[in-house]
Design a protein around this motif. Structure first.
Motif, PDB file in Angstrom:
ATOM      1  N   ALA A 116       0.864  -1.183   0.000  1.00 15.23           N
ATOM      2  CA  ALA A 116       0.000   0.000   0.000  1.00 15.23           C
ATOM      3  C   ALA A 116       0.894   1.225   0.000  1.00 15.23           C
ATOM      4  N   ASN A 117       0.426   2.310  -0.631  1.00 20.13           N
ATOM      5  CA  ASN A 117       1.252   3.514  -0.647  1.00 20.13           C
ATOM      6  C   ASN A 117       0.986   4.369   0.586  1.00 20.13           C
ATOM      7  N   ASP A 118       1.778   5.437   0.732  1.00 15.89           N
ATOM      8  CA  ASP A 118       1.655   6.295   1.910  1.00 15.89           C
ATOM      9  C   ASP A 118       0.279   6.943   1.992  1.00 15.89           C
ATOM     10  N   ALA A 119      -0.284   7.322   0.840  1.00 12.81           N
ATOM     11  CA  ALA A 119      -1.597   7.959   0.856  1.00 12.81           C
ATOM     12  C   ALA A 119      -2.651   7.017   1.436  1.00 12.81           C
ATOM     13  N   PHE A 120      -2.558   5.711   1.126  1.00  9.11           N
ATOM     14  CA  PHE A 120      -3.492   4.734   1.679  1.00  9.11           C
ATOM     15  C   PHE A 120      -3.376   4.695   3.195  1.00  9.11           C
ATOM     16  N   ALA A 121      -2.148   4.670   3.709  1.00 12.25           N
ATOM     17  CA  ALA A 121      -1.934   4.623   5.157  1.00 12.25           C
ATOM     18  C   ALA A 121      -2.468   5.881   5.819  1.00 12.25           C
ATOM     19  N   ASP A 122      -2.229   7.057   5.219  1.00 13.51           N
ATOM     20  CA  ASP A 122      -2.664   8.314   5.824  1.00 13.51           C
ATOM     21  C   ASP A 122      -4.181   8.432   5.833  1.00 13.51           C
ATOM     22  N   VAL A 123      -4.815   8.121   4.707  1.00 16.25           N
ATOM     23  CA  VAL A 123      -6.260   8.313   4.595  1.00 16.25           C
ATOM     24  C   VAL A 123      -7.023   7.360   5.515  1.00 16.25           C
ATOM     25  N   PHE A 124      -6.603   6.064   5.540  1.00 17.72           N
ATOM     26  CA  PHE A 124      -7.348   5.087   6.310  1.00 17.72           C
ATOM     27  C   PHE A 124      -6.769   4.852   7.695  1.00 17.72           C
ATOM     28  N   GLY A 125      -5.717   5.611   8.056  1.00 15.59           N
ATOM     29  CA  GLY A 125      -5.188   5.554   9.407  1.00 15.59           C
ATOM     30  C   GLY A 125      -4.612   4.209   9.784  1.00 15.59           C
ATOM     31  N   VAL A 126      -3.813   3.608   8.892  1.00 16.21           N
ATOM     32  CA  VAL A 126      -3.229   2.293   9.156  1.00 16.21           C
ATOM     33  C   VAL A 126      -1.722   2.364   8.966  1.00 16.21           C
ATOM     34  N   ASP A 127      -1.037   1.361   9.496  1.00 15.22           N
ATOM     35  CA  ASP A 127       0.405   1.206   9.289  1.00 15.22           C
ATOM     36  C   ASP A 127       0.596   0.378   8.021  1.00 15.22           C
ATOM     37  N   ARG A 128       1.232   0.962   7.012  1.00 21.54           N
ATOM     38  CA  ARG A 128       1.326   0.289   5.718  1.00 21.54           C
ATOM     39  C   ARG A 128       2.122  -0.999   5.805  1.00 21.54           C
ATOM     40  N   GLU A 129       3.042  -1.113   6.742  1.00 23.95           N
ATOM     41  CA  GLU A 129       3.804  -2.357   6.886  1.00 23.95           C
ATOM     42  C   GLU A 129       2.986  -3.409   7.637  1.00 23.95           C
ATOM     43  N   ALA A 130       2.234  -2.950   8.651  1.00 27.32           N
ATOM     44  CA  ALA A 130       1.503  -3.907   9.486  1.00 27.32           C
ATOM     45  C   ALA A 130       0.345  -4.573   8.752  1.00 27.32           C
ATOM     46  N   ILE A 131      -0.214  -3.895   7.716  1.00 28.67           N
ATOM     47  CA  ILE A 131      -1.400  -4.466   7.058  1.00 28.67           C
ATOM     48  C   ILE A 131      -1.036  -5.447   5.945  1.00 28.67           C
ATOM     49  N   VAL A 132       0.240  -5.576   5.616  1.00 24.80           N
ATOM     50  CA  VAL A 132       0.637  -6.531   4.583  1.00 24.80           C
ATOM     51  C   VAL A 132       0.274  -7.939   5.032  1.00 24.80           C
ATOM     52  N   GLY A 133      -0.410  -8.690   4.176  1.00 22.06           N
ATOM     53  CA  GLY A 133      -0.842 -10.045   4.503  1.00 22.06           C
ATOM     54  C   GLY A 133      -2.244 -10.122   5.071  1.00 22.06           C
ATOM     55  N   GLN A 134      -2.864  -8.975   5.361  1.00 25.40           N
ATOM     56  CA  GLN A 134      -4.213  -8.984   5.920  1.00 25.40           C
ATOM     57  C   GLN A 134      -5.252  -8.904   4.805  1.00 25.40           C
TER      58      GLN A 134
END
Length: 866
Positions: free
Chosen positions: A552-570
């Motif tokens: 996921a890109n940085d914009a995805f993490a910022d908009v949805f309030g998630v850690d882009r590294e932590a959501i990999v595999g979910q």
């Protein structure tokens, strides 16, 4: 408890007060009557002794919860009453012969044990003074004090919004004198409070329930809840001081609001200023400094601070890494609480909390009290520092992105730029050299002189359908006859009023080695695009249970309030959710996933919960295959505001057109009545002009309606339209409508046909009518057809030629893009917009020119051949 005794008086503290401090082992601080409240806020004393009748007892009570002993120069009934109303704990005569340090210690110990009311006026070691003063007078309209502090206070407001009753506890909680509140306007009496929902109390009935607001009373850092219940006579307002848990909930809510401001700030210094404001206004911490790393000078600089810092501490603008407490916290990366600080370095500050801000700096909070911070203070300060660190991380990423873009802009490759007419506006030196020409020789030429016209206009149609960029494999021809295979990445550079400008990046694919390098660069470009797109983008792999996030890109993490590294595999459907209480629209997530998994490029409007609340997105799922599995990019473009504006425009359009037609009908009817009854030729002329103008406005409304229909419900199915029949129909209608005009159709059209929709006839009718109405006194209009020489088998030009003075520059410029539509002079310009949209909707374009003194409007359209 804080180990400070505060004396408030016009002179030095008496021996009894000095002895009290020594007995308790407290430090003794002094303040004059005018600064007593601010001193109580600053020092957070364990007890206060007031030796003057000039002190602001109400403000002092609001500023500190510590026991207050009032020792006036002369004990009077009014003085005792005022002290009692203010919530003073102990009242003693000033005369030291009447009392000593033992008596004062005893009275303070009684207050601290809670064995009597803090407002009962008792406290002397005998009854002489109290008997001489009499009972403290109760303020009019207040409840008589009792021996127990009620948990809440009450006041009432009459129908005119004036305070009619003030309970003793309410006055104490509000930090005000009860008598001063009576008969005053509620909003004037509580200027410190943003009454919020209480503002609408006047509109409520007695059975409408309770409205409330929560406010922070400064400088006492006291959180109060005001709840108003309407009555037949006005309203009853209850005042309650929030307990620790409720205060924490309110503070956390307000910190959440601060988070939005922090993440909206663009620079580290702006983030530091917001952090100081939040620590002061939300957490109630007065002494705050934010130091940020100055990497160029290997130290920490002061980026922001609150006002008391300069008043209480020596000036120190910079620390080295590891220097002092802040430098050590920055170096170690762990927070630290410090007590017994060096006065030479920290001035009047006796305790601090220092919190690291990652690699960015340190936030320090101080207090003049020796041990000022409890676990709640530390917890909330850490929460704020964590949020500030995340905001600084984001600001740093944005800075790096801007630097990266600047570097990419400076790179020289084989690049060209096309203007709105597809003339070459810029060409880089490497591309000019590859073509064997000078740059000046290339600029101004049409792009089809170098590339296959069919492939290029095919790309044009895709760009008009909404594709923002695409790649073409084609051959580029140079004037010397040499050609070479190339990959051209074509994308929209910008949207102007005249159309779109395009940028193309050319890669020579002459050799296999270059082709392999091209593949590598393609991958890099794709990743750069993925990382730098401003819209949230996710790369997912379609597994048996649904799509799983791979990146996921940085914009995805910022908009949805998630850690882009932590959501990999979910699973993506576990990371993204529908807003609470909402159902999926026409296309639920499961249907979208299935269509993408089957290899279909999918678009749908979806609602998703974000870090900033529920938002509407235009989702585009773009599938691709990799190593035998189905992968897909999901792009989320926020269209929340666009949807809202579209709704507003549609409502306004309906209202304006409806009202316009109705009102103009009245105008025409009244004007025609004047024509029928008037004998004066001037009046008849004016009325006739009024009827003509009103009919023109109605025609303008009809034209606007047709434009809206073309835009909102365009015909998507193009068909073959015979040019001769089309011209004949348009000419016949114009001759019938305007018998004084000459409308001619070219004889030899060679069975020409174009690929278009029925909107093309509307466009030609509008052009012919415009030429007749706004043309010469004896208008002549010719309908002709010409082949497009660069591609005669692919494109054809339909021409509308008239002998008039030409379309005004103001209207032509609005349609071609060099002037805003609001500058149109009259209704024909709106008709030209209809022409433009009708032609562009089928992949054509419109241009204007003068030939041999005539006005020529050219419609370039796709030619239909057998």
């Amino acid at each position: 408890m804080s180990e400070t005794l505060l004396w408030i008086g016009a002179s030095a503290p008496p021996d009894a007060v000095d002895s009290l401090a020594q007995r308790r082992g407290w430090s003794l601080r002094s303040a004059d009557p005018g600064t007593g409240s601010s001193a109580a806020t600053r020092y957070r004393p364990g007890a206060v002794v007031v030796g003057t009748d000039d002190a602001d007892l109400d403000g002092l009570r609001a500023a500190t919860p510590a026991p207050i002993a009032y020792c006036p120069p002369a004990t009077t009934a009014d003085g005792v009453g005022a002290a009692s109303a203010a919530g003073v704990d102990v009242v003693l005569p000033q005369d030291t012969d009447e009392w000593g340090v033992d008596t004062l210690l005893d009275r303070l110990a009684t207050v601290e044990s809670g064995s009597h009311s803090i407002a009962d006026g008792r406290g002397s070691n005998h009854d002489t003074a109290r008997e001489a003063a009499g009972d403290p007078p109760a303020p009019t309209g207040t409840a008589t004090p009792t021996d127990e502090r009620p948990p809440r206070g009450t006041l009432t407001v009459d129908e005119e919004g004036r305070i009619s009753y003030v309970g003793e506890r309410a006055a104490e909680l509000l930090g005000r004198d009860a008598e001063s509140l009576l008969a005053s306007d509620l909003h004037e009496a509580l200027p410190w409070a943003d009454l919020g929902r209480l503002e609408g109390m006047d509109d409520l009935d007695a059975d409408d329930g309770t409205v409330s607001t929560v406010e922070r009373l400064m400088p006492a850092n006291r959180w109060l809840e005001l709840a108003a219940r309407p009555t037949d006579a006005g309203a009853t307002i209850t005042v309650v001081e929030l307990d620790a848990a409720e205060r924490r909930r309110v503070v956390l809510d307000r910190l959440h609001g601060t988070t939005r401001r922090l993440f909206a700030a663009e620079t580290p210094d702006a983030i530091a200023e917001i952090a100081c404001e939040a620590a002061r206004d939300v957490l109630g911490l007065e002494v705050v400094v934010v130091r940020l790393s100055d990497r160029g000078n290997d130290g920490l600089r002061v980026a922001a601070k609150t006002d008391p810092v300069d008043e209480l501490m020596p000036t120190r603008s910079r620390y080295g890494v590891g220097e002092s407490i802040a430098g050590a916290v920055y170096e170690e990366g762990s927070s630290r609480i410090s007590l017994d600080l060096d006065e030479a370095q920290f001035g009047e500050v006796n305790s601090t909390i220092s919190l690291p801000l990652g690699d960015h700096g340190v936030m320090s909070v101080g207090s003049t009290a020796p041990d000022a911070f409890d676990e709640a203070d530390v917890s909330l300060a850490r929460l704020l520092s964590t949020t500030v660190t995340a905001a600084l991380d984001r600001a740093e990423r944005e800075t790096q992105l801007r630097r990266r873009e600047a570097v990419l802009e400076s790179v020289q490759g084989m690049v060209f730029v096309l203007d709105e007419d597809r003339l070459i506006d810029y060409v880089s030196t490497p591309l000019a050299e590859r073509l064997g020409m000078n740059r000046e020789e290339i600029v101004g030429k049409h792009v089809v002189e170098f590339v296959d016209v069919t492939e290029f206009y095919g790309a044009e149609s895709r760009l008009r359908e909404g594709v923002s960029e695409l790649s073409l494999d084609l051959r580029i021809d140079s004037p010397d006859g040499e050609s070479f295979p190339a990959r051209v990445d074509l994308s929209v550079l910008e949207h102007t009023d005249r159309g779109r400008t395009l940028v193309g990046i050319v890669e020579d694919r002459s050799t296999l080695a270059e082709t392999r390098e091209d593949l590598r660069r393609e991958h890099e470009r794709l990743w750069t695009l993925f990382e730098n797109l401003p819209d949230p983008v996710v790369d997912a792999e379609h597994a048996e249970g649904g799509p799983v996030i791979r990146a996921a890109n940085d914009a995805f993490a910022d908009v949805f309030g998630v850690d882009r590294e932590a959501i990999v595999g979910q699973p993506i459907d576990e990371v993204l959710s529908l807003p609470a209480g909402e159902r999926a629209r026409d296309t639920p997530p499961e249907a979208i996933n299935e269509r993408v998994r089957e290899g279909e490029v999918t678009g749908a409007k979806v609602r998703r919960e974000t870090a900033h609340g529920a938002r509407t997105f235009l989702f585009r799922g773009i599938p691709y295959a990799e190593n035998g599995s189905v992968r897909a990019f999901g792009i989320y473009t926020d269209v929340t505001e666009i949807e809202r504006r579209e709704r507003h425009v549609k409502v306004l359009d309906r209202l304006l057109r409806h009202n316009l037609r109705n009102d103009l009908g009245v105008v025409i009817g009244r004007a025609e009545n004047v024509l029928d009854r008037a004998d004066d030729p001037d009046i008849e002329s004016e009325a006739a002009a009024l009827v003509e103008a009103a009919n023109g406005l109605i025609d303008l409304s009809d034209t606007a309606k047709r434009i809206r229909q073309i835009i909102e419900s365009p015909e998507t199915e193009r068909s073959t339209i015979d040019v001769a029949n089309l011209f004949g129909t348009v000419a016949a209608g114009a001759r019938e409508q305007f018998p004084g005009a000459t409308v001619r159709v070219e004889d030899d059209l060679d069975d020409l046909a174009v690929l278009a929709t029925s909107d093309l006839r509307l466009a030609l009718e509008e052009l012919v009518e415009n030429a007749i109405v706004h043309g010469a006194d004896s208008p002549t209009v010719d309908l002709r057809a010409e082949t497009f020489e660069p591609a005669p088998e692919e494109w054809i030009d339909l021409l509308v030629v008239d002998n008039g003075p030409g379309i005004p520059e103001a209207e032509r410029a609005a349609v071609t893009g060099s002037r805003d539509i609001t500058q149109l002079q009259h209704g024909s310009g709106l008709g030209l917009w209809l022409v433009r949209w009708a032609v562009e909707s089928v992949g054509g374009d419109v241009s204007f020119e003068r030939r041999d003194g005539n006005t020529v409007v050219r419609l370039r359209l796709r030619r239909m051949t057998e």
